[in-house]
Design an enzyme around this catalytic site. Structure first.
Site, short mmCIF file in Angstrom:
data_model
loop_
_atom_site.label_atom_id
_atom_site.label_comp_id
_atom_site.label_asym_id
_atom_site.label_seq_id
_atom_site.Cartn_x
_atom_site.Cartn_y
_atom_site.Cartn_z
N LYS A 108 11.57 -14.24 -12.90
CA LYS A 108 11.17 -13.11 -13.76
C LYS A 108 10.03 -13.53 -14.69
CE LYS A 108 12.48 -10.41 -12.11
NZ LYS A 108 13.39 -10.36 -11.01
N TRP A 146 -2.91 -2.58 -1.63
CA TRP A 146 -2.63 -4.01 -1.91
C TRP A 146 -3.36 -4.74 -0.80
CZ3 TRP A 146 -0.48 -8.21 0.55
CH2 TRP A 146 -0.14 -9.30 -0.27
N CYS A 199 0.85 -1.20 0.00
CA CYS A 199 0.00 0.00 0.00
C CYS A 199 0.88 1.24 0.00
CB CYS A 199 -0.93 0.09 1.20
SG CYS A 199 -2.04 -1.28 1.37
N GLU A 256 6.64 -14.15 -12.65
CA GLU A 256 5.94 -13.02 -12.03
C GLU A 256 5.31 -12.06 -13.02
OE1 GLU A 256 8.18 -10.27 -9.55
OE2 GLU A 256 9.99 -10.66 -10.68
N ARG A 307 3.56 -0.01 -5.06
CA ARG A 307 3.38 -0.63 -3.75
C ARG A 307 2.07 -1.41 -3.63
NH1 ARG A 307 6.80 1.56 -0.02
NH2 ARG A 307 5.49 0.79 1.65
N ASN A 328 -1.09 1.88 5.95
CA ASN A 328 -0.29 0.83 5.31
C ASN A 328 0.21 -0.07 6.41
OD1 ASN A 328 1.56 -0.68 3.79
ND2 ASN A 328 3.15 0.85 4.05
N GLY A 329 -0.11 -1.36 6.35
CA GLY A 329 0.34 -2.28 7.40
C GLY A 329 -0.79 -3.23 7.77
O1 M6R Z 1 12.72 -4.96 -1.57
P1 M6R Z 1 13.28 -6.34 -1.45
O2 M6R Z 1 14.49 -6.54 -2.27
O3 M6R Z 1 13.51 -6.75 -0.03
O4 M6R Z 1 12.16 -7.28 -2.04
C1 M6R Z 1 12.27 -8.67 -2.00
C2 M6R Z 1 11.31 -9.33 -2.98
O5 M6R Z 1 9.99 -9.00 -2.65
C3 M6R Z 1 11.58 -8.91 -4.42
O6 M6R Z 1 12.90 -9.14 -4.78
C4 M6R Z 1 10.64 -9.65 -5.39
O7 M6R Z 1 10.95 -11.00 -5.39
C5 M6R Z 1 10.78 -9.04 -6.78
N1 M6R Z 1 9.54 -8.46 -7.18
C6 M6R Z 1 11.11 -10.02 -7.84
O8 M6R Z 1 11.28 -9.40 -9.07
#
Ligand code: M6R
Length: 614
Positions: free
Chosen positions: A491, A73, A2, A494, A27, A99-100
């Protein structure tokens, strides 16, 4: 997840908030809402993207010099108009964005229902604003005090902003375990989940700490207190971010822009840290007093991360073990935090995170800190929660990454790890001097070689068209290319919603080989020098079962070209530096497949960029 944005000052709040929400849309993007106050409160909420909200509000009353906005989200309650934020309290006086997660919301809700409250939505957020409203109403308390009392009763994570329509010249905000930034302008304030909505308005920011409350007033005054009512001296920082980095420019998607930025972002990560001609690498974070000795003499490194950052950590394991001979364990932060792991004072825990806000990574670090380990952060987002709780760290300087699929942050993380591993290997005497210099020269050439690797874009675009209807894809790699296989598969999954698995190439024979038939594309990252024959054999094994092999090879490779169905060439480099190049075609492949399939590349379904809930 969010995104929240709020404004109070002399300007029209609506355009500022909407622009801010668009910047924070990475977000969360399942619904959005806004509340503005002029003569009265006007609130609009809509399922869908921020653009759906802006279409919905056309022609409506959008005036007001104060307002709050949210892009969601969903956690509690499906994405729909009613569950979208803001939410209001029972008597309608307070409006809140959040957010949370309020973990004890069910208990609070039950008590409030007994007191006669009724709820419109299924959200935990509505419970929180009802609680604040009830406390305020009972003793006619100032909003700030009601917020403080309410927050002392909630369990969970929050970044909130509350607007009181009886006192619309003030906003009250607070945070715990979810980020919140206060932007300070001239007689105006901005509140946001990260600093991007502030760019173009102010470069003076205060990052709120956990359990702090900010009270900002339309007359230009503000105060920061703890939830125990202790006044804090605000630490005002200069924000160094420019608008260009927040906009897509001529690119259709941020992801493509970010892929193409990598020659520069990798160079930025190395800037001031590497000079091959002079023969040095310096990484400020590991040179710090009290840090240097601990790192050089660490019994082991534990790397904690999630998603793509976890894949970068896995490359870190290979680098530190090979070059610096330091034992490394790589942990999913979400697992580490809920085990009872053995972490000692002579361990170093390295967290990798693009956002610096991932809830599990943050919690794992807090736990490791309590156990006395040195905590080191490899983070992109300046001023983020992880960056602030670590003992030391290295920013990767990739600039804002907006596409949900991480690309330039990954190569930034790998670059930072490579710099550290070479530096520490040299200091610990575990790499020969000549090889050290070879690696330095190799690393300095990487940005140029990434540029060359990007030249395969047209070839990959054509190739992608052949695989848009595929159901499953296997990615195989050995050594440094095994984490790249995992990353390539992630990649693809997702952003294109095609099922994909990454495997160590040799593991294929222990199960996945059963999947291979003439319909199965198998992407083999085959640039290895040390295990070249082995990977060639793996390709043969796939071909023997009629699998379709797409091989990523080193420029000039002839042998694999003869057996693979398709080959994509990347420039040659030292083996430990290969991941920085071999990931590039895989990023492009997933991008083009997703694009041709008509997917929203930057905002894939169900995902959010910053995972601030467990
Ligand atoms: O902000 P962060 O690097 O801690 O996030 C970790 C994962 O949520 C992030 O790498 C996620 O897997 C990516 N969207 C993948 O592309």
């Amino acid at each position: 997840m969010c995104g929240i944005v709020a404004y109070i000052g002399k300007k029209d709040a609506y355009p500022i908030i909407v622009k801010g929400l668009k910047r924070l849309e990475y977000r969360g993007y399942d619904s959005a809402g806004i509340a503005l106050f002029n003569d009265d409160l006007h609130m609009y909420k809509k399922k869908g993207k921020v653009n759906d909200l802006t279409s919905f509000v056309k022609g409506k009353n959008l005036e007001g010099k104060v307002g709050i906005g949210h892009t969601r989200w969903a956690t509690h309650g499906e994405p729909n108009d009613v569950n979208a934020h803001p939410h209001t309290c029972q008597n309608g006086r307070l409006t809140l964005i959040h957010n949370g997660i309020i973990e004890n919301y069910a208990t609070i809700k039950e008590a409030l229902i007994k007191d006669g409250h009724s709820f419109q939505s299924d959200t935990d957020t509505e419970v929180l604003v009802h609680l604040i409203g009830a406390i305020q109403e009972k003793d006619n308390l100032p909003l700030e005090e009601a917020v403080r009392i309410a927050l002392s009763q909630v369990v969970g994570a929050y970044a909130i902003v509350v607007l009181d329509k009886e006192n619309p010249t003030q906003l009250v905000a607070a945070r715990k375990a979810s980020p919140l930034v206060v932007g300070i302008g001239k007689d105006e304030f901005f509140l946001a989940s990260d600093a991007t909505p502030l760019v173009g308005y102010t470069d003076q920011v205060v990052y709120l700490n956990d359990e702090e409350i900010a009270i900002v007033n339309a007359n230009g005054t503000f105060e920061i207190k703890t939830i125990d009512n202790e006044v804090q001296t605000p630490y005002i920082q200069h924000l160094n971010m420019n608008i260009e980095k927040l906009e897509k420019g001529d690119y259709e998607y941020f992801m493509l822009k970010e892929i193409y930025e990598q020659p520069n972002t990798i160079a930025d990560c190395m800037r001031g840290r590497l000079n091959a001609a002079a023969g040095w690498i310096r990484v400020g974070g590991i040179e710090k007093e009290n840090v240097k000795e601990k790192m050089l003499n660490a019994k082991r490194f534990i790397m904690a991360a999630c998603g793509t950052s976890w894949h970068a950590a896995l490359i870190g394991e290979y680098l530190f073990e090979e070059l610096a001979r330091i034992p490394v364990e790589v942990e999913y932060a979400s697992e580490l935090r809920y085990r009872n792991p053995i972490i000692n004072k002579d361990d170093v825990v390295i967290a990798l995170s693009q956002s610096g806000e991932t809830a599990d990574t943050l919690a794992a670090l807090e736990m490791a800190k309590e156990k006395g380990a040195l905590i080191y952060g490899i983070v992109n987002s300046v001023g983020s929660s992880i960056a602030r709780i670590t003992d030391s760290g290295s920013y990767i300087h990739a600039g804002p990454e907006i596409g949900v699929a991480s690309t330039k942050a990954f190569t930034g993380q790998v670059t930072a790890l490579t710099l550290m591993a070479i530096n520490m290997g040299y200091k610990r005497g575990t790499i020969p001097k000549s090889y050290y210099h070879q690696l330095l020269r190799g690393l300095e050439e990487i940005p140029q070689k990434v540029q060359e690797a990007l030249e395969c874009n047209d070839q990959i675009e054509k190739l992608a068209a052949k695989f848009i209807n595929t159901k499953h894809t296997l990615y195989l790699g050995r050594g440094y290319n095994f984490p790249i296989a995992l990353e390539g598969a992630l990649k693809l999954k997702e952003i294109s919603y095609i099922h994909a698995e990454g495997y160590p190439a040799a593991e294929m024979k222990h199960g996945p080989i059963a999947l291979i038939d003439e319909n199965m594309p198998v992407v083999v990252i085959a640039t290895n020098k040390s295990a070249y024959e082995k990977i060639v054999s793996n390709i043969q094994e796939v071909k023997a079962r009629k699998g379709i092999v797409i091989a990523i090879v080193t420029k000039g490779d002839q042998e694999i070209r003869k057996i693979a169905d398709y080959t994509i060439e990347i420039p040659d480099t030292e083996e430990p530096l290969t991941p920085l190049l071999s990931v590039i075609p895989l990023q492009l492949l997933s991008y083009h497949i997703a694009l041709i399939r008509g997917c929203n590349v930057d905002q894939p379904r169900n995902l959010a960029k910053s995972v601030t809930v467990e």
